[in-house]
Design a protein around this motif. Structure first.
Motif, PDB file in Angstrom:
ATOM      1  N   VAL A   1      -1.884  12.353   6.024  1.00  0.00           N
ATOM      2  CA  VAL A   1      -1.583  12.780   4.930  1.00  0.00           C
ATOM      3  C   VAL A   1      -0.624  11.917   4.282  1.00  0.00           C
ATOM      4  O   VAL A   1      -0.544  11.635   3.108  1.00  0.00           O
ATOM      5  N   MET A   2       0.448  11.603   5.061  1.00  0.00           N
ATOM      6  CA  MET A   2       1.656  10.625   4.672  1.00  0.00           C
ATOM      7  C   MET A   2       1.012   9.186   4.418  1.00  0.00           C
ATOM      8  O   MET A   2       1.392   8.574   3.391  1.00  0.00           O
ATOM      9  N   GLU A   3       0.143   8.686   5.139  1.00  0.00           N
ATOM     10  CA  GLU A   3      -0.142   7.375   4.814  1.00  0.00           C
ATOM     11  C   GLU A   3      -1.158   7.328   3.569  1.00  0.00           C
ATOM     12  O   GLU A   3      -0.833   6.272   2.701  1.00  0.00           O
ATOM     13  N   VAL A   4      -1.662   8.496   3.080  1.00  0.00           N
ATOM     14  CA  VAL A   4      -2.532   8.162   1.728  1.00  0.00           C
ATOM     15  C   VAL A   4      -1.624   8.374   0.544  1.00  0.00           C
ATOM     16  O   VAL A   4      -1.384   7.806  -0.355  1.00  0.00           O
ATOM     17  N   ASN A   5      -0.859   9.542   0.923  1.00  0.00           N
ATOM     18  CA  ASN A   5       0.009   9.987  -0.335  1.00  0.00           C
ATOM     19  C   ASN A   5       1.307   9.627  -0.482  1.00  0.00           C
ATOM     20  O   ASN A   5       1.986   9.559  -1.817  1.00  0.00           O
ATOM     21  N   PHE A   6       1.706   9.021   0.423  1.00  0.00           N
ATOM     22  CA  PHE A   6       3.078   8.424   0.466  1.00  0.00           C
ATOM     23  C   PHE A   6       3.383   6.949   0.767  1.00  0.00           C
ATOM     24  O   PHE A   6       3.466   5.964  -0.221  1.00  0.00           O
ATOM     25  N   PHE A   7       2.798   6.469   1.810  1.00  0.00           N
ATOM     26  CA  PHE A   7       2.747   4.962   2.110  1.00  0.00           C
ATOM     27  C   PHE A   7       1.798   4.270   1.102  1.00  0.00           C
ATOM     28  O   PHE A   7       2.063   3.052   0.827  1.00  0.00           O
ATOM     29  N   GLY A   8       0.741   4.971   0.838  1.00  0.00           N
ATOM     30  CA  GLY A   8      -0.344   4.281  -0.121  1.00  0.00           C
ATOM     31  C   GLY A   8       0.375   3.858  -1.416  1.00  0.00           C
ATOM     32  O   GLY A   8       0.121   2.855  -1.939  1.00  0.00           O
ATOM     33  N   VAL A   9       1.140   4.978  -1.913  1.00  0.00           N
ATOM     34  CA  VAL A   9       2.001   4.597  -3.138  1.00  0.00           C
ATOM     35  C   VAL A   9       2.872   3.621  -2.957  1.00  0.00           C
ATOM     36  O   VAL A   9       2.843   2.545  -3.876  1.00  0.00           O
ATOM     37  N   LEU A  10       3.577   3.356  -1.855  1.00  0.00           N
ATOM     38  CA  LEU A  10       4.406   2.169  -1.658  1.00  0.00           C
ATOM     39  C   LEU A  10       3.555   1.001  -1.427  1.00  0.00           C
ATOM     40  O   LEU A  10       4.225   0.058  -2.063  1.00  0.00           O
ATOM     41  N   ASN A  11       2.756   1.051  -0.691  1.00  0.00           N
ATOM     42  CA  ASN A  11       1.891  -0.513  -0.647  1.00  0.00           C
ATOM     43  C   ASN A  11       1.460  -0.707  -2.002  1.00  0.00           C
ATOM     44  O   ASN A  11       1.797  -1.909  -2.061  1.00  0.00           O
ATOM     45  N   VAL A  12       1.134   0.103  -2.964  1.00  0.00           N
ATOM     46  CA  VAL A  12       0.594  -0.392  -4.336  1.00  0.00           C
ATOM     47  C   VAL A  12       1.687  -0.725  -5.069  1.00  0.00           C
ATOM     48  O   VAL A  12       1.750  -1.903  -5.900  1.00  0.00           O
ATOM     49  N   SER A  13       2.901  -0.055  -5.124  1.00  0.00           N
ATOM     50  CA  SER A  13       3.855  -0.502  -5.835  1.00  0.00           C
ATOM     51  C   SER A  13       4.644  -1.711  -5.550  1.00  0.00           C
ATOM     52  O   SER A  13       5.117  -2.592  -6.338  1.00  0.00           O
ATOM     53  N   LYS A  14       4.879  -1.757  -4.139  1.00  0.00           N
ATOM     54  CA  LYS A  14       5.434  -3.022  -3.631  1.00  0.00           C
ATOM     55  C   LYS A  14       4.703  -4.279  -4.166  1.00  0.00           C
ATOM     56  O   LYS A  14       5.244  -5.223  -4.758  1.00  0.00           O
TER      57      LYS A  14
END
Length: 281
Positions: A109-122
């Protein structure tokens, strides 16, 4: 005189809020790159664009895969030379509770909803700096108020809200606007995509009674007619895209504003606990 269209990249556009936001942005004159993890699921998106008389640039992007993210962002820059906004919309729900979940479930859940957001934003931020652009993330009222049996999902959304709230003043020093959009219940495929049959019996051990009461309430809340439409939520996304100076936190309805206000005016937590305890008692 011709002007270069502003370019926005939106994640999670196969259905629901992402689809509605992509169509709304294209209708408003944005050159819209609509991305989704599974490119075999483009039929609804293409039909919505056709019905609205707009064009979308549909591309593959898996927010959990840094290579996929980099390829998508680099492709947009290579083709259009600019990126003016990103809408982080891709996400996944999860229903469970700590004693019954595996830790691997929570990490997913964290991979999609949190780290996924960071991946795209970065990946996007250098290009947003170049255009004085906007970084918008669709979170949830569950990113402000924790909700029963949504521990993992709310934890991820809390993390996104905390990260973006912290990033916003830093990004602003370089001309990038950061906002979060907080929907309440929306009539989308989101609940169906949680991956369980909400109407079926669920073995939650000692938590089964509380879970059944929560599910009964949630099913009613998400019924068509008692929840916001994706198009209504997309209006809030467009506010973040087009306002001269958008707010950091944008709720999508009067209900969402009132719900979030419960937390923001609740320094000792008793009001929130009294509210959510009634959902499972």
């Amino acid at each position: 005189m011709t002007t270069t269209p502003r370019t926005v990249l939106i994640t999670g556009t196969s259905s629901g809020i992402g689809l509605a936001a992509a169509v709304a942005a294209a209708r408003a004159g944005w050159r819209t790159v609509a991305t989704l993890r599974d490119t075999t699921r483009t039929d609804a998106l293409r039909k919505a664009a056709s019905d609205a008389g707009v064009e979308l640039d549909i591309r593959q992007l898996d927010v959990t895969d840094e290579v996929s993210v980099a390829a998508a962002v680099d492709g947009v820059i290579g083709d259009y030379g600019r990126l003016d906004a990103v809408v982080n919309n891709a996400g996944a729900g999860h229903l469970g509770t700590l004693e019954r979940d595996g830790i691997a479930d929570v990490r997913k859940v964290m991979e999609v909803n949190f780290f996924g957001v960071l991946n795209v934003s970065k990946a996007a931020l250098p290009h947003l700096r170049a255009t004085g652009g906007r970084l918008i993330t669709v979170t949830s009222v569950g990113g402000v108020i924790g909700q029963p049996f949504n521990e993992a999902y709310c934890a991820a959304k809390f993390a996104v809200e905390g990260y973006m709230e912290s990033l916003a003043p830093v990004a602003d020093t370089l001309g990038v606007s950061v906002s979060v959009v907080e929907p309440g219940a929306a009539a989308t495929e989101f609940v169906n995509n949680i991956g369980i049959d909400l109407q079926a019996g669920i073995d939650a051990g000692p938590y089964s009674g509380a879970l059944r009461r929560y599910i009964d309430r949630t099913v009613e809340q998400f019924r068509e007619g008692s929840a916001q439409t994706p198009a209504a939520v997309a209006e809030a996304v467009m506010e973040a895209l087009d306002a001269d100076r958008p707010a950091f936190r944008i709720q999508t309805s009067d209900w969402a504003r009132a719900f979030v206000a419960t937390k923001l005016a609740d320094p000792d937590g008793s009001a929130v606990q009294g509210l959510t305890a009634a959902w499972v008692a």
